[in-house]
Design a protein around this motif. Structure first.
Motif, PDB file in Angstrom:
ATOM      1  N   GLN A  27      78.699  99.968  29.540  1.00 63.42           N
ATOM      2  CA  GLN A  27      78.763 101.415  29.705  1.00 63.42           C
ATOM      3  C   GLN A  27      79.805 101.777  30.741  1.00 63.42           C
ATOM      4  N   GLY A  28      80.242 103.004  30.657  1.00 63.99           N
ATOM      5  CA  GLY A  28      81.175 103.529  31.650  1.00 63.99           C
ATOM      6  C   GLY A  28      82.472 102.746  31.709  1.00 63.99           C
ATOM      7  N   ASP A  29      82.925 102.422  32.916  1.00 66.94           N
ATOM      8  CA  ASP A  29      84.178 101.708  33.087  1.00 66.94           C
ATOM      9  C   ASP A  29      84.110 100.288  32.529  1.00 66.94           C
ATOM     10  N   ALA A  30      82.906  99.758  32.387  1.00 64.04           N
ATOM     11  CA  ALA A  30      82.743  98.386  31.890  1.00 64.04           C
ATOM     12  C   ALA A  30      82.583  98.335  30.377  1.00 64.04           C
ATOM     13  N   GLU A  31      82.647  99.488  29.713  1.00 66.03           N
ATOM     14  CA  GLU A  31      82.426  99.510  28.265  1.00 66.03           C
ATOM     15  C   GLU A  31      83.578  98.813  27.531  1.00 66.03           C
ATOM     16  N   VAL A  32      83.210  97.976  26.568  1.00 64.70           N
ATOM     17  CA  VAL A  32      84.179  97.256  25.749  1.00 64.70           C
ATOM     18  C   VAL A  32      83.950  97.634  24.292  1.00 64.70           C
TER      19      VAL A  32
END
Length: 241
Positions: free
Chosen positions: A15-20
């Motif tokens: 999620q968020g900045d870590a979403e791939v």
């Protein structure tokens, strides 16, 4: 008729900045009797596409249909029944059970579906024989070479009345001779038996056996094209002589 259809399928992790974003609105069809090769660089989403097509993973959005029936939101039991009866899956790491012999590994899907061990052994041995492994039937996975384990995994994926085969690098552990033999077997199952195959590969020569090649990059389909004339042309001619 389309045996497999992916409609605007996306898959995200985190999620968020870590979403791939592993897949981005991918649409793909594979008809009865068709072999489709999927190519692309590492990280392009090829393996994710197969796990979603095989009901091993659910898409974040979009829909998967098998034989015209939507399966993305089907129950766990329905998906498990599809994998036992309809879908055969060849994993990169083989996923053979170490405590079972080659023959027992191949016949296991039939036994899980209620066939007796004695009856399931017959098609299991037949599948091994088609891949040149009849004499290795009583051997355990740790007694087999990497190439032999790969062929056992392919035999297991094709046992019974499977109609859809999903293969992740099926020739990865095979020498060129056995890779050609496996592709002949898959093509025969498609063109004569009516099976549908979706094969992920980095090997352009292997992809040349397919009816169509789909290219993925960064989780998106960038191109689809009919495969260039390859070994399958000669094979088809031979079948009709």
């Amino acid at each position: 008729m389309s045996m497999l259809e992916l409609r605007q399928v996306s898959r995200s992790y985190g999620q968020g900045d870590a979403e791939v974003h592993a897949l981005r609105e991918v649409s793909l069809t594979a008809d009865e009797g068709e072999m489709v090769a999927v190519m692309g660089p590492s990280g392009s989403g090829k393996s994710t596409l197969l796990t979603i097509a095989g009901t091993l993973e659910a898409p974040t959005s979009g829909e998967v249909l098998i034989a015209g029936q939507p399966v993305s939101r089907a129950s766990r039991n329905t998906k498990a029944r599809l994998r036992r009866r309809v879908i055969g899956y060849v994993f990169q790491d083989f996923n053979l059970l170490p405590g079972l012999t080659a023959a027992e590994n191949v016949s296991l899907p039939l036994e899980l579906d209620g066939v007796s061990a004695r009856k399931a052994r017959v098609p299991g041995l037949r599948g091994l024989e088609r891949l040149g492994l009849r004499e290795r039937a009583a051997h355990y996975p740790d007694q087999l070479s990497g190439g032999e384990r790969q062929r056992v995994a392919i035999a297991r994926a094709m046992v019974g009345e499977r109609r859809l085969l999903l293969a992740d690098e099926p020739s990865g552990a095979l020498d060129s001779t056995n890779a050609q033999a496996v592709m002949r077997l898959l093509l025969d199952a498609c063109k004569v038996g009516g099976m549908t195959a979706v094969v992920v590969t980095h090997d352009a020569q292997l992809a040349s056996w397919a009816d169509r090649v789909v290219f993925l990059r960064d989780g998106q389909v960038t191109d689809q094209t009919a495969a260039a004339p390859g070994p399958e042309s000669l094979f088809t001619q031979e079948r009709h002589q």
